[in-house]
Each structure stands twice: as structure tokens, then as C-alpha cells.
Design an enzyme around this catalytic site. Structure first.
Site, PDB file in Angstrom:
ATOM      1  N   ASP A 109      32.286 -39.618  66.736  1.00  0.00           N
ATOM      2  CA  ASP A 109      33.331 -38.615  67.009  1.00  0.00           C
ATOM      3  C   ASP A 109      33.855 -38.632  68.457  1.00  0.00           C
ATOM      4  OD1 ASP A 109      33.565 -37.685  64.467  1.00  0.00           O
ATOM      5  OD2 ASP A 109      32.394 -35.862  64.762  1.00  0.00           O
ATOM      6  N   ASP A 162      29.717 -42.217  50.772  1.00  0.00           N
ATOM      7  CA  ASP A 162      29.287 -43.159  51.803  1.00  0.00           C
ATOM      8  C   ASP A 162      30.456 -43.301  52.765  1.00  0.00           C
ATOM      9  OD1 ASP A 162      27.233 -44.796  52.847  1.00  0.00           O
ATOM     10  OD2 ASP A 162      28.414 -46.555  52.327  1.00  0.00           O
ATOM     11  N   SER A 163      30.163 -43.224  54.041  1.00  0.00           N
ATOM     12  CA  SER A 163      31.275 -43.282  54.981  1.00  0.00           C
ATOM     13  C   SER A 163      30.900 -44.058  56.224  1.00  0.00           C
ATOM     14  CB  SER A 163      31.747 -41.868  55.337  1.00  0.00           C
ATOM     15  OG  SER A 163      30.671 -41.083  55.763  1.00  0.00           O
ATOM     16  N   ARG A 213      20.326 -34.749  50.944  1.00  0.00           N
ATOM     17  CA  ARG A 213      19.352 -33.708  51.301  1.00  0.00           C
ATOM     18  C   ARG A 213      19.881 -32.857  52.439  1.00  0.00           C
ATOM     19  NH1 ARG A 213      15.668 -37.833  49.836  1.00  0.00           N
ATOM     20  NH2 ARG A 213      14.477 -36.977  48.107  1.00  0.00           N
TER      21      ARG A 213
HETATM   22  P1  IMP Z   1      27.354 -41.144  56.042  1.00  0.00           P
HETATM   23  O1  IMP Z   1      27.580 -42.179  54.971  1.00  0.00           O
HETATM   24  O2  IMP Z   1      28.227 -39.929  55.886  1.00  0.00           O
HETATM   25  O3  IMP Z   1      25.903 -40.807  56.231  1.00  0.00           O
HETATM   26  O4  IMP Z   1      27.846 -41.812  57.429  1.00  0.00           O
HETATM   27  C1  IMP Z   1      27.268 -43.033  57.927  1.00  0.00           C
HETATM   28  C2  IMP Z   1      27.559 -43.177  59.395  1.00  0.00           C
HETATM   29  O5  IMP Z   1      28.968 -43.332  59.624  1.00  0.00           O
HETATM   30  C3  IMP Z   1      27.162 -41.968  60.254  1.00  0.00           C
HETATM   31  O6  IMP Z   1      25.810 -42.055  60.630  1.00  0.00           O
HETATM   32  C4  IMP Z   1      28.098 -42.118  61.462  1.00  0.00           C
HETATM   33  O7  IMP Z   1      27.613 -43.070  62.364  1.00  0.00           O
HETATM   34  C5  IMP Z   1      29.360 -42.678  60.817  1.00  0.00           C
HETATM   35  N1  IMP Z   1      30.276 -41.568  60.436  1.00  0.00           N
HETATM   36  C6  IMP Z   1      30.667 -41.220  59.181  1.00  0.00           C
HETATM   37  N2  IMP Z   1      31.499 -40.173  59.208  1.00  0.00           N
HETATM   38  C7  IMP Z   1      31.644 -39.851  60.512  1.00  0.00           C
HETATM   39  C8  IMP Z   1      32.393 -38.819  61.183  1.00  0.00           C
HETATM   40  O8  IMP Z   1      33.088 -37.976  60.587  1.00  0.00           O
HETATM   41  N3  IMP Z   1      32.285 -38.811  62.515  1.00  0.00           N
HETATM   42  C9  IMP Z   1      31.534 -39.694  63.220  1.00  0.00           C
HETATM   43  N4  IMP Z   1      30.814 -40.645  62.658  1.00  0.00           N
HETATM   44  C10 IMP Z   1      30.863 -40.741  61.294  1.00  0.00           C
END
Ligand code: IMP
Length: 216
Positions: free
Chosen positions: A162, A73-74, A8
Site C-alpha cells: 500500500d 487470491d490477490s 481465517r
Molecule cells: P492475499 O491473497 O489477499 O492474501 O494477498 C497476497 C499478498 O498480496 C499480500 O500479502 C500483499 O503483499 C499483496 N496485496 C494484496 N492486496 C493488497 C492490497 O490491497 N494492498 C497491499 N498489498 C496487497
């Protein structure tokens, strides 16, 4: 071709449009969000790996919409913490806590630790539902960026971890980079690149099949 991004977050969709456009003919590409297709529920991310979570989200979005669907997912994996916070990166300090609390917990857990190697990881899954213009097994790609966790934050930009993530080749944290710099080496930039190349190849193969079959 319409692709649903299982998110979203308007910023994420705009960024993906820009990044994917470098690999796929963007005149043929329409990216829509969960809001655009009227998906109101929450998709529970109960996987134990980034790959599982990305596939759970992409499959749920494809089943709801019938559209080719992409999800990511990260998170951050810290070597000395056995890969923590990993899939729990967003809620490391507990549900409802913010980035600052997550960063504080990370620094506490790394207090006195010398090996501070860490990697940001981004997994992207693309699912092709029945009757979609492209068919086949899901595409799953993973991008990784290796760096180190500093002892105190540096930089004002970015989000999440970051300010603590030091990328030595640029001599900066992710929070000190502009968007273009970060995208050029980040886990997300790398995953989008791999996905763009894989999708472009799939479109090429599909066109060739249609051409052979119908002379289209
Ligand atoms: P999402 O799956 O992209 O929503 O990431 C999940 C969580 O991983 C985020 O809330 C951050 O805490 C961390 N995260 C993922 N990518 C990054 C990034 O590029 N910089 C900083 N934190 C990140």
C-alpha cells in the site's frame, strides 16, 4: 443462505460481509469462516495464477464443508517486471519475510526503471457443492486497480505494498486512503462488487425456477 469464506482472517470476513451486503439481501446471508466450520488444515496455494489459487481454495473449502464457498487470491503485478511479484506477492522477499522486506525488494528491482506502472489484482471464486441451495459452475471474477510504484513509501495505513502504490485519480497512495476510499476503487472492492452482482442474479434465477416448478 450460509456462505463459507475460505479464510481465517476475521477482518477480511467482516469486510466481505459489509461489502457483499450492498448487493445481496444481508438478512438472508450468513458468512462463516474456516474456523467456524472446524477446518484445521492448510490449503496449499500451488497455482500459477490468481484464478487457479482462488479456485483451489474455494473447492477445498466446499469439499470439506458442503457449503457454498468463496475464496480470493490477490497480489501486485508490475509491468516492467513482467508481472512480478504476482502470485508470489506475499512471499516476494522469501518465506517468513515481512511487508517491509517485500517493499524493499520491489524498490531494488525497480531501481532506475522509468515505467513504474503496476496493478493490484484480486480474483474471487465461488463454488457450489452438490446439495447446496444454489447450483452450477463456479463463479470466477477479477478486479483490477491500475497505479504506479513510487520510489519511496508514503502513508501509514493499509498493509502490504500500500505505501508504494500511487493512485493518481485520488493523488494518494493506498496507505494514505481511509477504508471507504480504498474499497471504492480497489481491486478487492471491484471483485466483491462483481461477485455480489453475479450471486444476486443467481439467487434471482433460482427463485424464479422454484416458483415455476412448485409455485414457491
Ligand atoms: P492475499 O491473497 O489477499 O492474501 O494477498 C497476497 C499478498 O498480496 C499480500 O500479502 C500483499 O503483499 C499483496 N496485496 C494484496 N492486496 C493488497 C492490497 O490491497 N494492498 C497491499 N498489498 C496487497
Amino acid at each position: 443462505m450460509k456462505i463459507l469464506i475460505a479464510s481465517r482472517n476475521r477482518g477480511k470476513i467482516a469486510e466481505l460481509r459489509e461489502l457483499l451486503g450492498a448487493y445481496i439481501d444481508s438478512s438472508n446471508l450468513e458468512l462463516v469462516s474456516l474456523d467456524d466450520v472446524g477446518f484445521e488444515g492448510e490449503i496449499e496455494e500451488n497455482g500459477t495464477t490468481f484464478e487457479e489459487n482462488a479456485l483451489i481454495k474455494a473447492k477445498a473449502a466446499a469439499a470439506f464443508s458442503g457449503l457454498i464457498s468463496v475464496a480470493d487470491d490477490s497480489g501486485l503485478e508490475v509491468k516492467a517486471l513482467g508481472g512480478e511479484p504476482g502470485v508470489y506477492s506475499a512471499r516476494y522477499a522469501g518465506e517468513g519475510h515481512d511487508d517491509a522486506a517485500n517493499n524493499e525488494k520491489l524498490l531494488r528491482n525497480l531501481h532506475g526503471v522509468r515505467d513504474r506502472e503496476a496493478a493490484f489484482v484480486c480474483c474471487m471464486a465461488c463454488v457450489f457443492p452438490e446439495n447446496a441451495p444454489l447450483q452450477g459452475e463456479p463463479i470466477v471474477v477479477t478486479g483490477k486497480c491500475v497505479g504506479e510504484i513510487l520510489c519511496c513509501p508514503r502513508g501509514e495505513g493499509g498493509f502490504g505494498y500500500d505505501p508504494l502504490f500511487w493512485f493518481d485519480p485520488f493523488g494518494k497512495t493506498f496507505a494514505e486512503m481511509d477504508k471507504t476510499e480504498k474499497n471504492s476503487i480497489s481491486h478487492r472492492g471491484e471483485a466483491v462488487k462483481q461477485l455480489g452482482i453475479a450471486l444476486d442474479e443467481k439467487i434471482r434465477v433460482q427463485k424464479e425456477l422454484l416458483w415455476r416448478k412448485y409455485g414457491l
